[in-house]
Design a protein around this motif. Structure first.
Motif, PDB file in Angstrom:
ATOM      1  N   ASP A 312     -26.767  21.828 122.188  1.00  0.00           N
ATOM      2  CA  ASP A 312     -26.388  23.098 121.553  1.00  0.00           C
ATOM      3  C   ASP A 312     -25.899  22.794 120.147  1.00  0.00           C
ATOM      4  O   ASP A 312     -24.806  22.253 119.961  1.00  0.00           O
ATOM      5  CB  ASP A 312     -25.294  23.785 122.380  1.00  0.00           C
ATOM      6  N   LYS A 313     -26.726  23.088 119.176  1.00  0.00           N
ATOM      7  CA  LYS A 313     -26.414  22.788 117.776  1.00  0.00           C
ATOM      8  C   LYS A 313     -25.813  24.019 117.107  1.00  0.00           C
ATOM      9  O   LYS A 313     -26.391  25.119 117.166  1.00  0.00           O
ATOM     10  CB  LYS A 313     -27.687  22.357 117.041  1.00  0.00           C
ATOM     11  N   GLN A 314     -24.650  23.860 116.471  1.00  0.00           N
ATOM     12  CA  GLN A 314     -23.977  24.965 115.774  1.00  0.00           C
ATOM     13  C   GLN A 314     -23.790  24.626 114.304  1.00  0.00           C
ATOM     14  O   GLN A 314     -23.562  23.478 113.935  1.00  0.00           O
ATOM     15  CB  GLN A 314     -22.604  25.236 116.407  1.00  0.00           C
ATOM     16  N   TRP A 315     -23.884  25.672 113.491  1.00  0.00           N
ATOM     17  CA  TRP A 315     -23.619  25.551 112.054  1.00  0.00           C
ATOM     18  C   TRP A 315     -22.329  26.318 111.745  1.00  0.00           C
ATOM     19  O   TRP A 315     -22.143  27.455 112.211  1.00  0.00           O
ATOM     20  CB  TRP A 315     -24.769  26.146 111.224  1.00  0.00           C
ATOM     21  N   VAL A 316     -21.436  25.732 110.963  1.00  0.00           N
ATOM     22  CA  VAL A 316     -20.170  26.389 110.597  1.00  0.00           C
ATOM     23  C   VAL A 316     -19.970  26.261 109.102  1.00  0.00           C
ATOM     24  O   VAL A 316     -20.466  25.328 108.451  1.00  0.00           O
ATOM     25  CB  VAL A 316     -18.979  25.773 111.354  1.00  0.00           C
ATOM     26  N   ASP A 317     -19.198  27.248 108.537  1.00  0.00           N
ATOM     27  CA  ASP A 317     -18.878  27.183 107.103  1.00  0.00           C
ATOM     28  C   ASP A 317     -17.632  26.348 106.911  1.00  0.00           C
ATOM     29  O   ASP A 317     -17.114  25.737 107.859  1.00  0.00           O
ATOM     30  CB  ASP A 317     -18.728  28.592 106.521  1.00  0.00           C
ATOM     31  N   ALA A 318     -17.113  26.350 105.662  1.00  0.00           N
ATOM     32  CA  ALA A 318     -15.969  25.501 105.329  1.00  0.00           C
ATOM     33  C   ALA A 318     -14.720  25.903 106.091  1.00  0.00           C
ATOM     34  O   ALA A 318     -13.829  25.082 106.313  1.00  0.00           O
ATOM     35  CB  ALA A 318     -15.706  25.534 103.832  1.00  0.00           C
ATOM     36  N   GLU A 319     -14.663  27.193 106.504  1.00  0.00           N
ATOM     37  CA  GLU A 319     -13.494  27.651 107.248  1.00  0.00           C
ATOM     38  C   GLU A 319     -13.665  27.480 108.751  1.00  0.00           C
ATOM     39  O   GLU A 319     -12.797  27.877 109.541  1.00  0.00           O
ATOM     40  CB  GLU A 319     -13.214  29.128 106.933  1.00  0.00           C
ATOM     41  N   GLY A 320     -14.800  26.967 109.160  1.00  0.00           N
ATOM     42  CA  GLY A 320     -15.019  26.755 110.573  1.00  0.00           C
ATOM     43  C   GLY A 320     -15.643  27.912 111.296  1.00  0.00           C
ATOM     44  O   GLY A 320     -15.694  27.935 112.528  1.00  0.00           O
ATOM     45  N   ASN A 321     -16.129  28.884 110.547  1.00  0.00           N
ATOM     46  CA  ASN A 321     -16.771  30.035 111.158  1.00  0.00           C
ATOM     47  C   ASN A 321     -18.257  29.744 111.397  1.00  0.00           C
ATOM     48  O   ASN A 321     -18.928  29.158 110.555  1.00  0.00           O
ATOM     49  CB  ASN A 321     -16.609  31.263 110.262  1.00  0.00           C
ATOM     50  N   GLU A 322     -18.761  30.176 112.563  1.00  0.00           N
ATOM     51  CA  GLU A 322     -20.168  29.943 112.894  1.00  0.00           C
ATOM     52  C   GLU A 322     -21.068  30.777 112.012  1.00  0.00           C
ATOM     53  O   GLU A 322     -20.814  31.974 111.785  1.00  0.00           O
ATOM     54  CB  GLU A 322     -20.420  30.280 114.373  1.00  0.00           C
ATOM     55  N   ILE A 323     -22.107  30.156 111.492  1.00  0.00           N
ATOM     56  CA  ILE A 323     -23.034  30.845 110.602  1.00  0.00           C
ATOM     57  C   ILE A 323     -24.465  30.556 111.048  1.00  0.00           C
ATOM     58  O   ILE A 323     -24.706  29.699 111.900  1.00  0.00           O
ATOM     59  CB  ILE A 323     -22.841  30.391 109.136  1.00  0.00           C
ATOM     60  N   GLU A 324     -25.418  31.299 110.454  1.00  0.00           N
ATOM     61  CA  GLU A 324     -26.824  31.056 110.723  1.00  0.00           C
ATOM     62  C   GLU A 324     -27.264  29.730 110.095  1.00  0.00           C
ATOM     63  O   GLU A 324     -26.763  29.328 109.042  1.00  0.00           O
ATOM     64  CB  GLU A 324     -27.678  32.195 110.162  1.00  0.00           C
ATOM     65  N   ALA A 325     -28.208  29.084 110.730  1.00  0.00           N
ATOM     66  CA  ALA A 325     -28.731  27.832 110.180  1.00  0.00           C
ATOM     67  C   ALA A 325     -29.504  28.097 108.900  1.00  0.00           C
ATOM     68  O   ALA A 325     -30.212  29.110 108.801  1.00  0.00           O
ATOM     69  CB  ALA A 325     -29.626  27.160 111.195  1.00  0.00           C
ATOM     70  N   ALA A 327     -32.400  28.204 106.240  1.00  0.00           N
ATOM     71  CA  ALA A 327     -33.826  28.390 106.539  1.00  0.00           C
ATOM     72  C   ALA A 327     -34.603  27.081 106.464  1.00  0.00           C
ATOM     73  O   ALA A 327     -35.586  26.883 107.184  1.00  0.00           O
ATOM     74  CB  ALA A 327     -34.422  29.432 105.591  1.00  0.00           C
ATOM     75  N   ASP A 328     -34.199  26.200 105.575  1.00  0.00           N
ATOM     76  CA  ASP A 328     -34.943  24.938 105.407  1.00  0.00           C
ATOM     77  C   ASP A 328     -34.269  23.744 106.081  1.00  0.00           C
ATOM     78  O   ASP A 328     -34.555  22.594 105.762  1.00  0.00           O
ATOM     79  CB  ASP A 328     -35.127  24.654 103.912  1.00  0.00           C
ATOM     80  N   ALA A 329     -33.391  23.991 107.018  1.00  0.00           N
ATOM     81  CA  ALA A 329     -32.634  22.918 107.665  1.00  0.00           C
ATOM     82  C   ALA A 329     -33.529  22.097 108.594  1.00  0.00           C
ATOM     83  O   ALA A 329     -34.354  22.648 109.320  1.00  0.00           O
ATOM     84  CB  ALA A 329     -31.461  23.477 108.442  1.00  0.00           C
ATOM     85  N   VAL A 330     -33.387  20.763 108.557  1.00  0.00           N
ATOM     86  CA  VAL A 330     -34.066  19.839 109.461  1.00  0.00           C
ATOM     87  C   VAL A 330     -33.001  18.952 110.112  1.00  0.00           C
ATOM     88  O   VAL A 330     -32.185  18.339 109.399  1.00  0.00           O
ATOM     89  CB  VAL A 330     -35.096  18.965 108.717  1.00  0.00           C
ATOM     90  N   VAL A 331     -33.005  18.867 111.403  1.00  0.00           N
ATOM     91  CA  VAL A 331     -32.001  18.095 112.144  1.00  0.00           C
ATOM     92  C   VAL A 331     -32.717  16.989 112.927  1.00  0.00           C
ATOM     93  O   VAL A 331     -33.724  17.237 113.615  1.00  0.00           O
ATOM     94  CB  VAL A 331     -31.196  18.987 113.089  1.00  0.00           C
ATOM     95  N   THR A 332     -32.197  15.763 112.841  1.00  0.00           N
ATOM     96  CA  THR A 332     -32.727  14.635 113.600  1.00  0.00           C
ATOM     97  C   THR A 332     -31.637  14.061 114.488  1.00  0.00           C
ATOM     98  O   THR A 332     -30.508  13.851 114.022  1.00  0.00           O
ATOM     99  CB  THR A 332     -33.229  13.524 112.653  1.00  0.00           C
ATOM    100  N   PHE A 333     -31.955  13.811 115.776  1.00  0.00           N
ATOM    101  CA  PHE A 333     -30.996  13.248 116.722  1.00  0.00           C
ATOM    102  C   PHE A 333     -31.405  11.809 117.080  1.00  0.00           C
ATOM    103  O   PHE A 333     -32.591  11.534 117.273  1.00  0.00           O
ATOM    104  CB  PHE A 333     -30.949  14.096 118.006  1.00  0.00           C
ATOM    105  N   HIS A 334     -30.429  10.944 117.165  1.00  0.00           N
ATOM    106  CA  HIS A 334     -30.685   9.550 117.538  1.00  0.00           C
ATOM    107  C   HIS A 334     -29.886   9.214 118.791  1.00  0.00           C
ATOM    108  O   HIS A 334     -28.786   9.664 118.972  1.00  0.00           O
ATOM    109  CB  HIS A 334     -30.278   8.610 116.409  1.00  0.00           C
TER     110      HIS A 334
END
Length: 334
Positions: A312-325, A327-334
């Motif tokens: 479950d991947k979440q995006w948050v702003d500087a204040e810790g509030n959840e925001i939309e990802a 549009a051009d975000a790429v996430v890699t998991f290792h």
């Protein structure tokens, strides 16, 4: 005083699969008298002061006849009794120039068992009527089989391809059974090797750790030659895998004994989530590879399960509030 004559004859067999590198052998004639131990046997000398040697015929390449004590007409010429009337027991001692052979006093049967040569009734024997320990004489009408001797090493290397389960082998034991065949023969001629008690030769490995899964070795010294002097080769077959004393070998009992490729399950966890350890039935396939050049058998067990992880991947702003990802975000998991 008793008088009479006798002669000596015996059979010599080379069990070396027709080897051309046989050492030279000389057969010296000895004798001792009845009611005396074999250790009193004295070498027989001719009138020229030379030790008497027993001659061999041309044979058939494997079996030969040793004989002494007859004249040109086949009459016996050896004295049968000593001056006090005690019968002589004539024997031969083989002296071989070189090694690589063992002496077998008797006939070696096709299954490797030995039929001892019958000793003369008046020979020095143990309480059971058998050859005395340490007696290496060839008796009249007996058989001496010279069989190739030597040893080799039967080695098996066990490899686990366990992926995320490499630390999950506590209590796992692997059992291996030794097989043998004449070197270079077909795969369907492998048979179980047996020990001196007639039981199959079985060995086990245990104590597997993450550091040893890439190759744990087991070695055993075994005879290099068979009953007839043929060169042998050995391989190992994995015939048991248990976990904490619970057998979980292979998926089919029918294929367990004869198949070189099979599968089995172990109860293991991936160990990635310490708070929520999930124990699964992990299926392993096993493959056996025998290298006839090195004589090494490698048995590789490979985990076959595919594990699905949900993230479950979440995006948050500087204040810790959840925001939309973005549009051009790429996430890699290792």
């Amino acid at each position: 005083t008793l008088s009479g004559t006798t002669s000596y004859t015996a059979t010599k067999v080379w069990l070396d699969n027709g080897s051309t590198g046989r050492p030279d052998a000389t057969y010296y004639l000895y004798r001792y008298r009845e009611e005396q131990p074999y250790t009193t046997a004295a070498q027989v000398w001719d009138t020229n002061g030379s030790p008497v040697t027993v001659t061999s015929d041309n044979g058939d390449g494997t079996t030969y006849t040793l004989s002494y004590g007859t004249d040109g007409e086949g009459n016996a010429t050896l004295p049968k009794y000593d001056s006090e009337g005690y019968a002589y027991i004539y024997v031969v001692r083989e002296v071989m120039e070189g090694g690589g052979y063992e002496q077998v006093f008797g006939t070696v049967n096709d299954d490797g068992t030995i039929t001892p040569s019958q000793l003369p009734d008046i020979a020095d024997t143990d309480d059971n009527g058998d050859r005395q320990a340490g007696d290496t004489f060839l008796y009249n009408e007996g058989t001496l089989s010279n069989r190739k001797s030597g040893s080799t090493t039967a080695q098996v290397v066990k490899v686990w391809n366990a992926a995320a389960f490499q630390s999950e082998f506590d209590g796992v034991t692997a059992e291996f059974t030794l097989y043998v065949r004449e070197k270079g023969s077909s795969d369907d001629e492998w048979v179980k090797a047996t020990g001196s008690n007639g039981d199959p030769i079985v060995r086990t490995m245990t104590g597997f750790t993450a550091e040893t899964l890439s190759g744990t070795s087991l070695e055993l010294s075994v005879p290099l030659y068979g009953a007839d002097g043929q060169v042998l080769e050995y391989t190992w077959r994995e015939t048991g895998v248990s976990q904490s004393s619970t057998a979980r070998l292979r998926t089919s009992a029918d294929e367990a004994e004869e198949s070189w490729e099979y599968s089995f399950t172990l109860e293991q966890s991936d160990g990635l989530n310490i708070e929520d350890v999930t124990v699964r039935d992990i299926r392993y396939t096993s493959e056996t590879d025998y290298d006839p050049t090195t004589g090494i058998t490698t048995i590789t067990n490979t985990a076959q399960n595919e594990i699905t992880y949900t993230v479950d991947k979440q995006w948050v702003d500087a204040e810790g509030n959840e925001i939309e990802a973005p549009a051009d975000a790429v996430v890699t998991f290792h």
